[in-house]
Design a protein around this motif. Structure first.
Motif, PDB file in Angstrom:
ATOM      1  N   VAL A  18       0.862  -1.182   0.000  1.00 14.35           N
ATOM      2  CA  VAL A  18       0.000   0.000   0.000  1.00 14.35           C
ATOM      3  C   VAL A  18       0.899   1.233   0.000  1.00 14.35           C
ATOM      4  O   VAL A  18       1.719   1.411   0.909  1.00 14.35           O
ATOM      5  N   VAL A  19       0.743   2.068  -1.008  1.00  9.35           N
ATOM      6  CA  VAL A  19       1.549   3.289  -1.136  1.00  9.35           C
ATOM      7  C   VAL A  19       0.708   4.468  -0.667  1.00  9.35           C
ATOM      8  O   VAL A  19      -0.239   4.878  -1.341  1.00  9.35           O
ATOM      9  N   GLY A  20       1.039   4.987   0.508  1.00  5.48           N
ATOM     10  CA  GLY A  20       0.279   6.094   1.076  1.00  5.48           C
ATOM     11  C   GLY A  20      -0.260   5.736   2.445  1.00  5.48           C
ATOM     12  O   GLY A  20      -1.104   4.839   2.558  1.00  5.48           O
ATOM     13  N   ALA A  21       0.202   6.419   3.484  1.00 10.32           N
ATOM     14  CA  ALA A  21      -0.169   6.071   4.861  1.00 10.32           C
ATOM     15  C   ALA A  21      -1.064   7.119   5.496  1.00 10.32           C
ATOM     16  O   ALA A  21      -0.989   7.369   6.701  1.00 10.32           O
ATOM     17  N   GLY A  22      -1.930   7.727   4.687  1.00 13.47           N
ATOM     18  CA  GLY A  22      -2.966   8.584   5.247  1.00 13.47           C
ATOM     19  C   GLY A  22      -4.079   7.744   5.829  1.00 13.47           C
ATOM     20  O   GLY A  22      -3.917   6.527   6.051  1.00 13.47           O
ATOM     21  N   ASP A  45       5.967  10.002   6.526  1.00 16.28           N
ATOM     22  CA  ASP A  45       6.100  10.430   7.917  1.00 16.28           C
ATOM     23  C   ASP A  45       6.594   9.268   8.774  1.00 16.28           C
ATOM     24  O   ASP A  45       5.842   8.346   9.096  1.00 16.28           O
ATOM     25  N   ALA A  46       7.863   9.318   9.139  1.00 19.14           N
ATOM     26  CA  ALA A  46       8.477   8.215   9.897  1.00 19.14           C
ATOM     27  C   ALA A  46       7.810   8.009  11.253  1.00 19.14           C
ATOM     28  O   ALA A  46       7.674   6.867  11.719  1.00 19.14           O
ATOM     29  N   GLU A  47       7.375   9.092  11.899  1.00 23.78           N
ATOM     30  CA  GLU A  47       6.753   8.963  13.223  1.00 23.78           C
ATOM     31  C   GLU A  47       5.420   8.226  13.120  1.00 23.78           C
ATOM     32  O   GLU A  47       5.107   7.371  13.963  1.00 23.78           O
ATOM     33  N   ALA A  51       4.526   4.509  14.735  1.00 23.45           N
ATOM     34  CA  ALA A  51       3.366   4.265  15.599  1.00 23.45           C
ATOM     35  C   ALA A  51       2.524   3.109  15.078  1.00 23.45           C
ATOM     36  O   ALA A  51       2.032   2.277  15.849  1.00 23.45           O
ATOM     37  N   ILE A  52       2.367   3.029  13.763  1.00 18.71           N
ATOM     38  CA  ILE A  52       1.602   1.924  13.178  1.00 18.71           C
ATOM     39  C   ILE A  52       2.285   0.599  13.462  1.00 18.71           C
ATOM     40  O   ILE A  52       1.637  -0.400  13.816  1.00 18.71           O
ATOM     41  N   ALA A  53       3.600   0.581  13.343  1.00 15.29           N
ATOM     42  CA  ALA A  53       4.356  -0.661  13.531  1.00 15.29           C
ATOM     43  C   ALA A  53       4.415  -1.093  14.987  1.00 15.29           C
ATOM     44  O   ALA A  53       4.346  -2.294  15.283  1.00 15.29           O
ATOM     45  N   THR A  54       4.538  -0.130  15.902  1.00 15.01           N
ATOM     46  CA  THR A  54       4.757  -0.482  17.307  1.00 15.01           C
ATOM     47  C   THR A  54       3.495  -0.422  18.155  1.00 15.01           C
ATOM     48  O   THR A  54       3.287  -1.262  19.034  1.00 15.01           O
ATOM     49  N   ARG A  55       2.634   0.572  17.880  1.00 17.10           N
ATOM     50  CA  ARG A  55       1.432   0.756  18.702  1.00 17.10           C
ATOM     51  C   ARG A  55       0.162   0.321  17.991  1.00 17.10           C
ATOM     52  O   ARG A  55      -0.926   0.375  18.563  1.00 17.10           O
ATOM     53  N   ARG A  56       0.308  -0.072  16.705  1.00 18.79           N
ATOM     54  CA  ARG A  56      -0.840  -0.494  15.898  1.00 18.79           C
ATOM     55  C   ARG A  56      -1.904   0.596  15.848  1.00 18.79           C
ATOM     56  O   ARG A  56      -3.099   0.344  15.942  1.00 18.79           O
ATOM     57  N   GLU A  57      -1.441   1.836  15.633  1.00 22.00           N
ATOM     58  CA  GLU A  57      -2.352   2.981  15.552  1.00 22.00           C
ATOM     59  C   GLU A  57      -1.725   4.034  14.645  1.00 22.00           C
ATOM     60  O   GLU A  57      -0.511   4.237  14.661  1.00 22.00           O
ATOM     61  N   ALA A  69      -2.226  -6.521  13.708  1.00 24.65           N
ATOM     62  CA  ALA A  69      -0.777  -6.707  13.855  1.00 24.65           C
ATOM     63  C   ALA A  69      -0.179  -7.206  12.541  1.00 24.65           C
ATOM     64  O   ALA A  69      -0.853  -7.848  11.741  1.00 24.65           O
ATOM     65  N   GLY A  70       1.085  -6.884  12.344  1.00 27.68           N
ATOM     66  CA  GLY A  70       1.817  -7.461  11.225  1.00 27.68           C
ATOM     67  C   GLY A  70       1.937  -6.596  10.001  1.00 27.68           C
ATOM     68  O   GLY A  70       2.451  -7.046   8.973  1.00 27.68           O
ATOM     69  N   ILE A  71       1.474  -5.338  10.046  1.00 23.15           N
ATOM     70  CA  ILE A  71       1.655  -4.436   8.912  1.00 23.15           C
ATOM     71  C   ILE A  71       3.090  -3.917   8.953  1.00 23.15           C
ATOM     72  O   ILE A  71       3.506  -3.282   9.927  1.00 23.15           O
ATOM     73  N   ARG A  72       3.850  -4.184   7.916  1.00 25.70           N
ATOM     74  CA  ARG A  72       5.246  -3.726   7.848  1.00 25.70           C
ATOM     75  C   ARG A  72       5.268  -2.325   7.258  1.00 25.70           C
ATOM     76  O   ARG A  72       4.708  -2.092   6.192  1.00 25.70           O
ATOM     77  N   THR A  73       5.906  -1.397   7.939  1.00 23.78           N
ATOM     78  CA  THR A  73       5.932  -0.005   7.484  1.00 23.78           C
ATOM     79  C   THR A  73       7.348   0.420   7.126  1.00 23.78           C
ATOM     80  O   THR A  73       8.327  -0.060   7.713  1.00 23.78           O
ATOM     81  N   THR A  74       7.439   1.339   6.169  1.00 20.20           N
ATOM     82  CA  THR A  74       8.757   1.833   5.750  1.00 20.20           C
ATOM     83  C   THR A  74       8.612   3.133   4.970  1.00 20.20           C
ATOM     84  O   THR A  74       7.594   3.371   4.325  1.00 20.20           O
ATOM     85  N   THR A  75       9.663   3.969   5.059  1.00 19.56           N
ATOM     86  CA  THR A  75       9.733   5.173   4.233  1.00 19.56           C
ATOM     87  C   THR A  75      10.559   4.922   2.974  1.00 19.56           C
ATOM     88  O   THR A  75      10.732   5.835   2.164  1.00 19.56           O
ATOM     89  N   ASP A  76      11.048   3.710   2.818  1.00 16.75           N
ATOM     90  CA  ASP A  76      11.877   3.338   1.659  1.00 16.75           C
ATOM     91  C   ASP A  76      10.991   2.642   0.629  1.00 16.75           C
ATOM     92  O   ASP A  76      10.537   1.514   0.847  1.00 16.75           O
ATOM     93  N   ILE A  77      10.733   3.304  -0.502  1.00  8.32           N
ATOM     94  CA  ILE A  77       9.803   2.753  -1.480  1.00  8.32           C
ATOM     95  C   ILE A  77      10.316   1.453  -2.085  1.00  8.32           C
ATOM     96  O   ILE A  77       9.525   0.545  -2.371  1.00  8.32           O
TER      97      ILE A  77
END
Length: 375
Positions: A18-22, A45-47, A51-57, A69-77
């Motif tokens: 998924v491209v876009g974390a709005g 937005d790294a912050e 939060a999505i990766a660690t707090r699931r929010e 749980a289990g959504i992998r997040t990154t700022t590296d496309i």
């Protein structure tokens, strides 16, 4: 007795990016994860991603909503797209071309791309799938659209949407192997129900125009009008959607489905929609730069009003409600003047094949009434 339809299983894509974390991107990442997919989520937005990766929010866009749980997040496309079998682009319509150019070098061959924004490119008048198709040759380009508020989808409320991709000869012979079917089952769960379409034009036009009509409904609501007015704008707004879709080669029946009527009714019925909310504030007389308490909120219908009207004018499709919104937002026409012109237009018939245009006998009275009501 009705004949039972033969149901055939389709194979889901295992790894979805998924491209876009709005708000909507995060919600769709949660949908895919609940459906059993491996999910990577890219954002700037790294912050927020942390939060999505660690707090699931997602504290900025979906505060207080627990994500799976289990959504992998990154700022590296490149990392986000590594191994992806299907991609969802969930960024504002005005950024789509740049986003496609960004992902192109990192996208594996033939990976399907589903666009989850709604609009028409300003200037070119291209549908978003046409923009993506030009920037991502060799990839199947489709759209996901429907009556979907991000926070309700993220909460797991029952939600339905349309997944549309072009259908070739092989897709019609074996629909279960089509990209549309595979994307649909990849996102399907006990709370998210996708439907399948081969009418990309109809789906896209519904998504683009409904935002403009929602602003119109909001304006009239903010100005003090009630349900009769909103129902009229929704119904005639849907007619404008049908005319534009049909003129471009889409099907009118698509506009009566989830991506047209469904999305239109939802967006025009709640101030959860930024389009409706903007319209209400403008109808109350709040200057545009003071709407949303002065925050720089992106409202897709504000941008779409330009691109939709430009396209409609170019192919000679009358869209009076969209024209009124465009005039108010981008030409400085007072709200009372723009909507008086809509209500004082000649009387016409609803069936397309009944060609009638009668002078509105109270056109002057309509203009005077609006002028007085909005003072």
């Amino acid at each position: 007795m009705a004949t039972e339809r033969l149901s055939i299983r389709a194979e889901p894509y295992s790894r979805v990016c998924v491209v876009g974390a709005g708000a909507w991107g995060t919600a769709l990442a949660g949908v895919a994860r609940r459906s059993g997919r491996e999910v990577s989520l890219w954002g700037r937005d790294a912050e927020v991603l942390e939060a999505i990766a660690t707090r699931r929010e997602n504290p900025r866009y979906l505060p207080g909503i627990e994500l799976p749980a289990g959504i992998r997040t990154t700022t590296d496309i490149a990392s986000a797209l590594d191994g992806a079998e299907a991609v969802l682009i969930v960024t504002p319509s005005r950024t789509l071309r740049d986003i496609c150019r960004m992902i192109a070098p990192h996208l594996s061959p033939h990976v399907p791309v589903t666009l989850c924004a709604k609009g028409i490119e300003q200037g070119s008048g291209l549908l978003l799938t046409e923009v993506a198709g030009a920037e991502l040759p060799g990839h199947s380009i489709g759209a996901l659209s429907g009556p979907t508020f991000a926070h309700e989808t993220a909460l797991g409320h029952p939600t339905a949407a349309t997944v549309a991709f072009p259908f070739g000869h092989e897709d019609r012979q074996e629909p279960s192997r089509s990209v549309a079917a595979r994307v649909a089952v990849s996102m399907s769960s006990d709370s998210f129900r996708p439907y399948i379409s081969d009418d990309l034009i109809g789906v896209e036009i519904g998504g683009a125009v409904k935002n403009v009509i929602a602003i119109a409904c909001g304006m009239m609501t903010g100005a003090g009008f009630a349900e009769n007015t909103r129902a009229a704008l929704i119904t005639r707004g849907m007619n404008e959607m049908k005319k534009l879709a049909e003129a471009l080669g889409g099907r009118r029946e698509t506009v009566t489905g989830l991506s047209g009527a469904g999305d239109l009714v939802l967006t025009c019925s709640s101030q959860t929609s930024r389009n409706m909310s903007l319209g209400v504030q403008l109808g109350q007389g709040i200057p545009r730069d003071q709407c949303f308490e002065g925050r720089p909120v992106v409202v897709e219908g504000e941008v779409n009003a330009v691109s939709v009207v430009q396209l409609a004018r170019r192919i000679h499709v009358p869209m009076p409600i969209c024209e009124a919104v465009h005039a108010i937002l981008h030409e400085g026409v007072p709200l009372k003047v723009a909507f008086a012109q809509v209500w004082s237009r000649p009387i016409t018939a609803e069936p397309q094949d009944l060609d009638i245009s009668l002078t509105q006998p109270t056109d002057r009275e309509a203009i005077d009434a609006y002028t007085e009501r909005f003072q």
